[in-house]
Design an enzyme around this catalytic site. Structure first.
Site, PDB file in Angstrom:
ATOM      1  CE1 TYR B 239      32.281  31.451  43.927  1.00 19.41           C
ATOM      2  CE2 TYR B 239      33.909  32.770  42.804  1.00 19.41           C
ATOM      3  CZ  TYR B 239      33.568  31.876  43.784  1.00 19.41           C
ATOM      4  OH  TYR B 239      34.533  31.413  44.624  1.00 19.41           O
ATOM      5  CG  HIS B 247      38.063  37.495  42.313  1.00 18.99           C
ATOM      6  ND1 HIS B 247      38.714  36.481  42.984  1.00 18.99           N
ATOM      7  CD2 HIS B 247      39.017  38.184  41.653  1.00 18.99           C
ATOM      8  CE1 HIS B 247      39.998  36.563  42.731  1.00 18.99           C
ATOM      9  NE2 HIS B 247      40.213  37.581  41.915  1.00 18.99           N
ATOM     10  CE  LYS B 278      35.052  36.887  48.472  1.00 17.77           C
ATOM     11  NZ  LYS B 278      35.818  37.363  47.319  1.00 17.77           N
TER      12      LYS B 278
END
Lengths: 376, 302
Positions: B239, B247, B278
């Site tokens: 993070y 997020h 991601k």
């Protein structure tokens, strides 16, 4: 020390504020409870996390006791449950594949009569003296090898009218002594005849060319010439035979042979079975024969919250599911473990609670049949 | 002198190569780097006290709460203490004094028991006073609401009778179950004498464990917050700030430089990363503590 049995409920009750635990006359805090009660020999932290998670959601969670489970034999006797294995075949029906190969040697196709081929080179210039050879004596001519024939074929002219290399423009007139008395034949002009002949070369396929080669003589065959001894020649013959029958030797004579001879007829379904790599199985199939390694254990029985009304501690009934606790860092259960656990669990679905440092994910394995699009 | 003692003993529990760095950093005396009591719960490091939790969070280490919240126990969204730390966090520099709580023995135990009993007695007396007042108020309400003609004298007599005969049963005593161990928070001077009784890292030190720890240190040093990423098929979730506010940007997968990786595994993890939006980060610790990072991103032909 502490007995392992009630530790789960103790810790949860301590956390809910229902219970105060004393150790050496001093009250234990919740943190103390975590440290003292949870250990791999009693209840591990992972198991307690799953237990707490389910309890907080309202489920009734009990320990799983494998000795209380009815064995498969008991289950067979008492419970007439229907084994629903819809649409699955336990055994593949094997068709009698006729191994007898109907090899029939294909007959050699008769050599086709191909086009005009230069048979004999016309050698002109040799005079027509062959009819003058003496049948009875034959002194002035080189007699042929075979003594029976009296013709001198080398002096007989067979002009190749259609040959490309030597193009006879005209044919000489025949000897007048051969002709009837009053006939006089002039020189023959071949050119108009040639124009009528299709002088293009005939394209022959390699097969035909090879056949022509073979027809010309075994000794002239290039492949035969390459053989240095009889063994090689026999191998060449075997190769040719194999190629003809559709079973080449290099495929069928070794240790590893093809799965199926393309010449044989077989339905699609059976062919798919033959070439399949994966063998499908059920979770409970053959599970009773497996030895339990003891690595994986079912931890809890979980009962649904809305059945709490008819849930009695003395007679809990059938659980909603059974839980096996593991972690993401540990190994994934293999097929053997899955089968033994499914056998222990019986007809209740088994859920794997995988703990990842505080997060819990639930996974389960279900039987599934792959569809095969085969129309018989 | 106490601080030096702490440093020595803390350094003794850690790896040797971190000794010099550790002493330097503690000499800088950042206000947030204080001793935090970490205990072992089934060989996993946990923190109990609220101060310890605050200290751990202020150092940028995120843990997972395990326990039930005392006020709302029957739910799973918000959990309470204790806080479970990742093994890498437990080894991280600023944290980590392991305390294995010893049971007091002999005179110390008797003293503790005596103190506990005195506390209980005091609590009992306070509660009995409060209970009596409660009953009186209830009686008053009952009498005045029923509008009887007896008037004030009856009321007074009833109240006096109550005073005489009221006893607060000890079984009704409300007892507080403390979440954290009472000892440390009450006695701050006890922290100075905490010593590491055993190192946090266990006997099995595999190379992948060492790789993970190096990557953790490097990323933490760059200011990222890290949590565990088992559900995402990686080792850490990275993070850019506190997880409560952001997020995750990356899924970190730790590999060693020499070991060959199956291409199917790479494809699988890349697919997963693109599905959850991601970036997958392949981290390989190299020599001298430097870590090489490779990111995988789904892109087109252009």
């Amino acid at each position: 020390m502490f007995t392992p049995r009630p530790t789960l409920t103790e810790v949860s009750c301590v956390k809910l504020g229902n219970l105060q635990v004393f150790h050496l006359e001093l009250p234990l805090s919740v943190q103390d409870g975590y440290e003292r009660f949870l250990s791999p020999s009693t209840v591990s932290l992972l198991q307690y996390q799953v237990f707490g998670h389910l309890k907080r959601l309202g489920f009734v969670v009990h320990r799983f006791d494998s000795s209380c489970q009815p064995s498969s034999y008991e289950r067979q006797l008492n419970l007439p449950r229907s084994r629903d294995r819809a649409g699955t075949r336990l055994k593949r029906k094997r068709s009698d594949s006729s191994e007898a190969s109907d090899r029939k040697d294909e007959d050699r196709t008769p050599p086709e009569t191909s086009g005009v081929r230069p048979a004999v080179e016309g050698s002109e210039g040799r005079g027509g003296t062959w009819w003058l050879t003496d049948v009875h004596g034959g002194q002035s001519d080189p007699s042929p090898a075979s003594g029976s024939s009296h013709w001198d074929f080398s002096s007989i002219l067979f002009p190749d009218v259609g040959s490309r290399e030597r193009q006879p423009g005209r044919l000489p007139s025949p000897d007048p002594s051969l002709l009837p008395a009053s006939l006089a034949v002039g020189v023959c002009d071949v050119a108009p005849w040639r124009r009528r002949i299709n002088l293009r070369e005939v394209k022959t396929s390699p097969k035909e060319q090879k056949r022509e080669e073979q027809r010309r003589g075994v000794n002239k065959d290039r492949e035969v010439r390459r053989c240095r001894n009889w063994t090689e020649y026999r191998a060449l013959l075997a190769r040719r035979r194999g190629r003809r029958s559709g079973r080449p030797a290099h495929l069928w004579d070794g240790d590893v042979t093809p799965l199926h001879d393309p010449g044989q007829a077989i339905p699609t379904g059976e062919l798919l079975d033959k070439i399949s790599v994966i063998k499908s199985t059920h979770l409970l199939e053959g599970a009773s024969r497996l030895k339990d390694s003891g690595e994986w254990r079912i931890c809890f029985n979980v009962y649904q919250p809305d059945s709490v009304a008819d849930f009695r501690k003395s007679d809990p009934g059938k659980p909603y599911s059974r839980v096996c606790v593991c972690s993401f860092g540990g190994p994934v259960p293999d097929l053997r473990a899955l089968k033994t656990l499914a056998l222990q669990s019986g007809d209740v679905s088994l859920v794997f609670a995988v703990v990842d440092h505080g997060d819990i994910s639930f996974y389960t394995f279900k039987d599934f049949t792959l569809p095969t699009d085969v129309f018989p | 002198a106490a601080e030096e003692e702490e440093e020595e003993e803390a350094a003794a529990a850690e790896e040797e190569e971190e000794e010099e760095e550790e002493e330097e950093e503690e000499e800088e005396a950042r206000p947030s780097s204080r001793a935090v009591a970490v205990s072992l719960c089934d060989s996993a490091p946990c923190c109990g006290g609220v101060d310890d939790l605050q200290a751990v969070r202020s150092q940028g280490l995120v843990g997972a709460l395990l326990g039930s919240l005392p006020r709302i126990p029957r739910q799973n969204l918000r959990l309470g203490r204790p806080l479970l730390l990742l093994p890498e966090r437990g080894e991280s520099l600023q944290v980590s004094l392991v305390c294995c709580w010893q049971d007091g023995e002999g005179a110390e135990l008797r003293l503790q028991v005596k103190q506990h009993l005195e506390d209980q007695k005091r609590s009992y007396e306070e509660q009995s006073v409060l209970a009596l007042e409660d009953r009186k108020a209830a009686l008053l309400r009952a009498m005045t609401s029923s509008h009887t003609e007896s008037g004030d004298e009856a009321l007074q007599s009833r109240l006096e009778a109550l005073d005489r005969s009221f006893t607060f049963p000890s079984s009704a005593l409300a007892v507080q179950v403390s979440t954290a161990r009472a000892g440390l928070s009450y006695r701050p001077e006890a922290r100075a004498t905490l010593h590491a009784s055993r190192p946090l890292r266990g006997q099995e030190e595999s190379s992948c464990h060492a790789a993970r720890y190096q990557v953790f240190r490097d990323l933490r040093g760059r200011g990222f917050y890290l949590t565990s990423a088992g559900k995402f098929g990686g080792h850490f979730l990275v993070y850019p700030g506190d997880p409560l506010r952001f997020h995750a940007h990356f899924i970190a997968v730790c590999l060693s430089l020499e070991e060959p990786v199956c291409l199917l595994d790479l494809l699988a993890v890349a697919r997963l990363g693109s599905n959850v939006k991601k970036t997958v980060l392949l981290c390989s610790p190299g020599p001298e503590g430097r870590v090489q990072y490779t990111s995988l991103q789904w892109s087109g032909m252009v």
